[in-house]
Design a protein around this motif. Structure first.
Motif, PDB file in Angstrom:
ATOM      1  N   ILE A  12       0.830  -1.203   0.000  1.00  0.00           N
ATOM      2  CA  ILE A  12       0.000   0.000   0.000  1.00  0.00           C
ATOM      3  C   ILE A  12       0.868   1.257   0.000  1.00  0.00           C
ATOM      4  O   ILE A  12       0.558   2.240  -0.685  1.00  0.00           O
ATOM      5  CB  ILE A  12      -0.961  -0.011   1.213  1.00  0.00           C
ATOM      6  CG1 ILE A  12      -1.990  -1.125   1.033  1.00  0.00           C
ATOM      7  CG2 ILE A  12      -1.662   1.329   1.366  1.00  0.00           C
ATOM      8  CD1 ILE A  12      -2.903  -1.319   2.226  1.00  0.00           C
ATOM      9  N   THR A 126      -0.337  -4.961  -5.493  1.00  0.00           N
ATOM     10  CA  THR A 126      -1.274  -4.911  -4.367  1.00  0.00           C
ATOM     11  C   THR A 126      -2.551  -5.675  -4.699  1.00  0.00           C
ATOM     12  O   THR A 126      -3.085  -6.415  -3.863  1.00  0.00           O
ATOM     13  CB  THR A 126      -1.619  -3.453  -4.003  1.00  0.00           C
ATOM     14  OG1 THR A 126      -0.417  -2.742  -3.696  1.00  0.00           O
ATOM     15  CG2 THR A 126      -2.547  -3.392  -2.797  1.00  0.00           C
ATOM     16  N   PHE A 130      -3.977  -8.835  -2.696  1.00  0.00           N
ATOM     17  CA  PHE A 130      -5.339  -8.754  -2.169  1.00  0.00           C
ATOM     18  C   PHE A 130      -6.214  -9.910  -2.667  1.00  0.00           C
ATOM     19  O   PHE A 130      -6.927 -10.549  -1.904  1.00  0.00           O
ATOM     20  CB  PHE A 130      -6.007  -7.456  -2.618  1.00  0.00           C
ATOM     21  CG  PHE A 130      -6.053  -6.389  -1.547  1.00  0.00           C
ATOM     22  CD1 PHE A 130      -6.277  -6.699  -0.224  1.00  0.00           C
ATOM     23  CD2 PHE A 130      -5.882  -5.061  -1.892  1.00  0.00           C
ATOM     24  CE1 PHE A 130      -6.330  -5.705   0.749  1.00  0.00           C
ATOM     25  CE2 PHE A 130      -5.931  -4.057  -0.933  1.00  0.00           C
ATOM     26  CZ  PHE A 130      -6.150  -4.388   0.393  1.00  0.00           C
ATOM     27  N   LEU A 323      -7.809   4.375  -0.321  1.00  0.00           N
ATOM     28  CA  LEU A 323      -8.015   3.333   0.680  1.00  0.00           C
ATOM     29  C   LEU A 323      -9.440   2.780   0.623  1.00  0.00           C
ATOM     30  O   LEU A 323      -9.660   1.581   0.835  1.00  0.00           O
ATOM     31  CB  LEU A 323      -7.704   3.861   2.082  1.00  0.00           C
ATOM     32  CG  LEU A 323      -6.236   4.198   2.350  1.00  0.00           C
ATOM     33  CD1 LEU A 323      -6.073   4.790   3.747  1.00  0.00           C
ATOM     34  CD2 LEU A 323      -5.361   2.953   2.202  1.00  0.00           C
ATOM     35  N   PHE A 324     -10.392   3.644   0.329  1.00  0.00           N
ATOM     36  CA  PHE A 324     -11.779   3.201   0.205  1.00  0.00           C
ATOM     37  C   PHE A 324     -11.928   2.251  -0.980  1.00  0.00           C
ATOM     38  O   PHE A 324     -12.609   1.220  -0.887  1.00  0.00           O
ATOM     39  CB  PHE A 324     -12.711   4.392   0.036  1.00  0.00           C
ATOM     40  CG  PHE A 324     -14.156   4.023  -0.154  1.00  0.00           C
ATOM     41  CD1 PHE A 324     -14.889   3.463   0.886  1.00  0.00           C
ATOM     42  CD2 PHE A 324     -14.774   4.223  -1.381  1.00  0.00           C
ATOM     43  CE1 PHE A 324     -16.222   3.101   0.707  1.00  0.00           C
ATOM     44  CE2 PHE A 324     -16.102   3.869  -1.576  1.00  0.00           C
ATOM     45  CZ  PHE A 324     -16.822   3.306  -0.523  1.00  0.00           C
ATOM     46  N   LEU A 326      -9.558   0.345  -2.222  1.00  0.00           N
ATOM     47  CA  LEU A 326      -8.927  -0.917  -1.852  1.00  0.00           C
ATOM     48  C   LEU A 326      -9.859  -1.771  -1.000  1.00  0.00           C
ATOM     49  O   LEU A 326      -9.895  -3.000  -1.134  1.00  0.00           O
ATOM     50  CB  LEU A 326      -7.619  -0.662  -1.102  1.00  0.00           C
ATOM     51  CG  LEU A 326      -6.448  -0.129  -1.930  1.00  0.00           C
ATOM     52  CD1 LEU A 326      -5.209   0.020  -1.063  1.00  0.00           C
ATOM     53  CD2 LEU A 326      -6.148  -1.058  -3.116  1.00  0.00           C
ATOM     54  N   PHE A 327     -10.619  -1.111  -0.134  1.00  0.00           N
ATOM     55  CA  PHE A 327     -11.588  -1.844   0.688  1.00  0.00           C
ATOM     56  C   PHE A 327     -12.671  -2.477  -0.195  1.00  0.00           C
ATOM     57  O   PHE A 327     -13.027  -3.646  -0.019  1.00  0.00           O
ATOM     58  CB  PHE A 327     -12.221  -0.914   1.718  1.00  0.00           C
ATOM     59  CG  PHE A 327     -13.378  -1.537   2.460  1.00  0.00           C
ATOM     60  CD1 PHE A 327     -13.136  -2.489   3.453  1.00  0.00           C
ATOM     61  CD2 PHE A 327     -14.687  -1.199   2.144  1.00  0.00           C
ATOM     62  CE1 PHE A 327     -14.202  -3.087   4.120  1.00  0.00           C
ATOM     63  CE2 PHE A 327     -15.752  -1.791   2.817  1.00  0.00           C
ATOM     64  CZ  PHE A 327     -15.504  -2.733   3.803  1.00  0.00           C
ATOM     65  N   LEU A 328     -13.179  -1.726  -1.162  1.00  0.00           N
ATOM     66  CA  LEU A 328     -14.206  -2.256  -2.058  1.00  0.00           C
ATOM     67  C   LEU A 328     -13.678  -3.440  -2.852  1.00  0.00           C
ATOM     68  O   LEU A 328     -14.373  -4.441  -3.047  1.00  0.00           O
ATOM     69  CB  LEU A 328     -14.686  -1.156  -3.018  1.00  0.00           C
ATOM     70  CG  LEU A 328     -15.507  -0.016  -2.416  1.00  0.00           C
ATOM     71  CD1 LEU A 328     -15.868   0.984  -3.498  1.00  0.00           C
ATOM     72  CD2 LEU A 328     -16.759  -0.556  -1.734  1.00  0.00           C
ATOM     73  N   ASN A 330     -11.458  -5.501  -1.943  1.00  0.00           N
ATOM     74  CA  ASN A 330     -11.186  -6.642  -1.066  1.00  0.00           C
ATOM     75  C   ASN A 330     -12.442  -7.288  -0.496  1.00  0.00           C
ATOM     76  O   ASN A 330     -12.347  -8.313   0.190  1.00  0.00           O
ATOM     77  CB  ASN A 330     -10.283  -6.192   0.093  1.00  0.00           C
ATOM     78  CG  ASN A 330      -9.494  -7.335   0.680  1.00  0.00           C
ATOM     79  OD1 ASN A 330      -9.098  -8.250  -0.032  1.00  0.00           O
ATOM     80  ND2 ASN A 330      -9.279  -7.300   1.975  1.00  0.00           N
ATOM     81  N   ILE A 331     -13.618  -6.742  -0.777  1.00  0.00           N
ATOM     82  CA  ILE A 331     -14.859  -7.300  -0.229  1.00  0.00           C
ATOM     83  C   ILE A 331     -15.036  -8.786  -0.584  1.00  0.00           C
ATOM     84  O   ILE A 331     -15.329  -9.603   0.305  1.00  0.00           O
ATOM     85  CB  ILE A 331     -16.076  -6.479  -0.687  1.00  0.00           C
ATOM     86  CG1 ILE A 331     -16.128  -5.156   0.090  1.00  0.00           C
ATOM     87  CG2 ILE A 331     -17.378  -7.248  -0.480  1.00  0.00           C
ATOM     88  CD1 ILE A 331     -17.261  -4.242  -0.318  1.00  0.00           C
ATOM     89  N   GLN A 333     -12.813 -11.026  -1.159  1.00  0.00           N
ATOM     90  CA  GLN A 333     -11.838 -11.816  -0.405  1.00  0.00           C
ATOM     91  C   GLN A 333     -12.246 -11.936   1.061  1.00  0.00           C
ATOM     92  O   GLN A 333     -12.115 -13.006   1.663  1.00  0.00           O
ATOM     93  CB  GLN A 333     -10.453 -11.161  -0.514  1.00  0.00           C
ATOM     94  CG  GLN A 333      -9.327 -11.936   0.176  1.00  0.00           C
ATOM     95  CD  GLN A 333      -8.954 -13.208  -0.562  1.00  0.00           C
ATOM     96  OE1 GLN A 333      -9.662 -13.653  -1.447  1.00  0.00           O
ATOM     97  NE2 GLN A 333      -7.843 -13.796  -0.179  1.00  0.00           N
ATOM     98  N   ILE A 334     -12.759 -10.850   1.643  1.00  0.00           N
ATOM     99  CA  ILE A 334     -13.209 -10.879   3.042  1.00  0.00           C
ATOM    100  C   ILE A 334     -14.359 -11.866   3.198  1.00  0.00           C
ATOM    101  O   ILE A 334     -14.387 -12.674   4.134  1.00  0.00           O
ATOM    102  CB  ILE A 334     -13.641  -9.469   3.497  1.00  0.00           C
ATOM    103  CG1 ILE A 334     -12.428  -8.519   3.526  1.00  0.00           C
ATOM    104  CG2 ILE A 334     -14.298  -9.517   4.868  1.00  0.00           C
ATOM    105  CD1 ILE A 334     -12.795  -7.073   3.749  1.00  0.00           C
TER     106      ILE A 334
END
Length: 381
Positions: A12, A126, A130, A323-324, A326-328, A330-331, A333-334
């Motif tokens: 990151i 990244t 991810f 960062l937001f 990256l969160f979207l 990674n959803i 994967q989570i």
């Protein structure tokens, strides 16, 4: 988990610098990331449940100096993987040699390909970490080792007009994992020019695939009965997905719409053909998870296109959205990691807690997921 977070923070950091400083280069960080990502997977100790089966195979086969070459075609597994194990066993009679070499081959191929084809190296790496790093390095060792060899030594032969060597390389690597034959479509489809009409046709094909239960019947007409994949196809014909759970929707269709968004957002991408092929694969996964294996053949192109789209979005919006985004990303994967695997076990337990050969502990939950003996019975029956 600490090691995983450290790698993620390094990636990151590099990606953010790349987005905020024009022409940002950092060779030290690039090679450091390669080393830690290689060793993180290469030195793991009983992490990733497929590794149990591969470790059992390694113990079963003799080293190359004692291997009877005639017998390697008698098993329900591609013979080049058996030969590969036997050669490595001659060097070191411990399964760690397979992990280290396979991880090195895959990650060298990823880093080299991204360095030569992406304008945003750290952002693309990244996305790799991810989205697919854990499964590709910890689970699907045989397929991803074959893909590593393909992208290191075979893929560029087509562009260099060394077609005979390209064909030979693909055929040879199918004897390590049969999905490599799918890679033969990559350079061919890249030569095709795609219009809006063709995109609509592809989407129609995707809709037909999702709504149809005839995928395996159609495929069975084209796969020779002599291949090991034939028996798997027959088994999967009676095991087609019929229930769409919330997890299924998120993991499969969420990714489908991300890829579709990338296609529509960046119609000028030179990898348009590969991305459309990627869409078809994602549609196929709606009929059975086994088709998920095909998307790994195209994974590098997806990361590169995705990174280009992210950069174009951030050029028009505040960088704080990085960062937001990256969160979207990674959803899926989570959701996948928290999917109930069996009983009170989750996919998360396949990869965490992490132990290495430097700290060799055994995770009880992970050992409960071990199906190595069942897989061995299939291979050596």
């Amino acid at each position: 988990m600490t090691e995983y977070i450290i790698i993620l923070l390094l990636l990151i950091y590099g990606a953010y610098k790349e987005l905020t400083i024009k022409g940002y280069k950092n060779k030290v960080l690039f090679y450091l990331l390669f080393i830690v990502m290689w060793l993180y997977s290469g030195l793991r100790y009983r992490v990733g449940t497929d590794s149990f089966m591969y470790a059992n195979i390694f113990d079963y086969f003799p080293s190359i100096d004692a291997l009877n070459i005639k017998n390697i075609f008698n098993y329900n597994m591609e013979p080049l993987w058996i030969l590969y194990n036997s050669i490595l066993k001659y060097i070191c009679d411990d399964f760690i040699i397979v992990q280290l070499v396979s991880s090195f081959i895959l990650n060298l191929a990823v880093f080299k390909f991204i360095k030569h084809n992406s304008n945003y190296i750290f952002l693309t790496l990244t996305l790799y970490f991810f989205i697919d790093y854990l499964l590709m390095n910890f689970e699907f060792m045989r397929q991803t080792t074959a893909l590593g060899f393909y992208y290191l030594f075979v893929h560029n032969l087509y562009e260099k007009r060394k077609i005979k060597f390209w064909v030979f390389g693909i055929i040879l690597l199918t004897f390590m994992h049969n999905t490599i034959i799918f890679c033969s479509l990559i350079p061919i489809i890249q030569k095709i020019k795609f219009s809006k009409k063709i995109i609509l046709i592809v989407l129609s094909i995707c809709a037909f695939i999702v709504l149809s239960n005839q995928v395996f019947n159609i495929i069975s007409y084209f796969v020779p009965t002599s291949l090991s994949a034939t028996e798997k196809i027959r088994a999967y014909q009676n095991d087609v997905l019929t229930i769409y759970s919330f997890n299924f929707f998120i993991v499969k269709f969420y990714t489908f719409f991300i890829v579709l968004f990338c296609i529509l957002y960046d119609k000028s991408s030179k990898y348009m053909g590969v991305m459309l092929l990627y869409l078809i694969i994602l549609a196929l996964t709606a009929t059975h998870d086994i088709f998920d294996r095909l998307h790994y053949c195209l994974f590098l192109f997806y990361y590169i296109v995705f990174s280009e789209v992210i950069v174009k979005i951030l050029e028009r919006t505040p960088k704080v959205l990085f960062l937001f985004l990256l969160f979207l990303i990674n959803i899926p994967q989570i959701i996948y990691l928290n999917h109930n695997y069996e009983g009170n076990l989750y996919v998360y337990n396949k990869f965490f807690p992490y132990y290495s050969y430097l700290n060799p502990n055994i995770c009880h939950e992970r050992e409960m997921m071990n199906k190595g003996e069942e897989q061995m019975n299939f291979i050596f029956k």
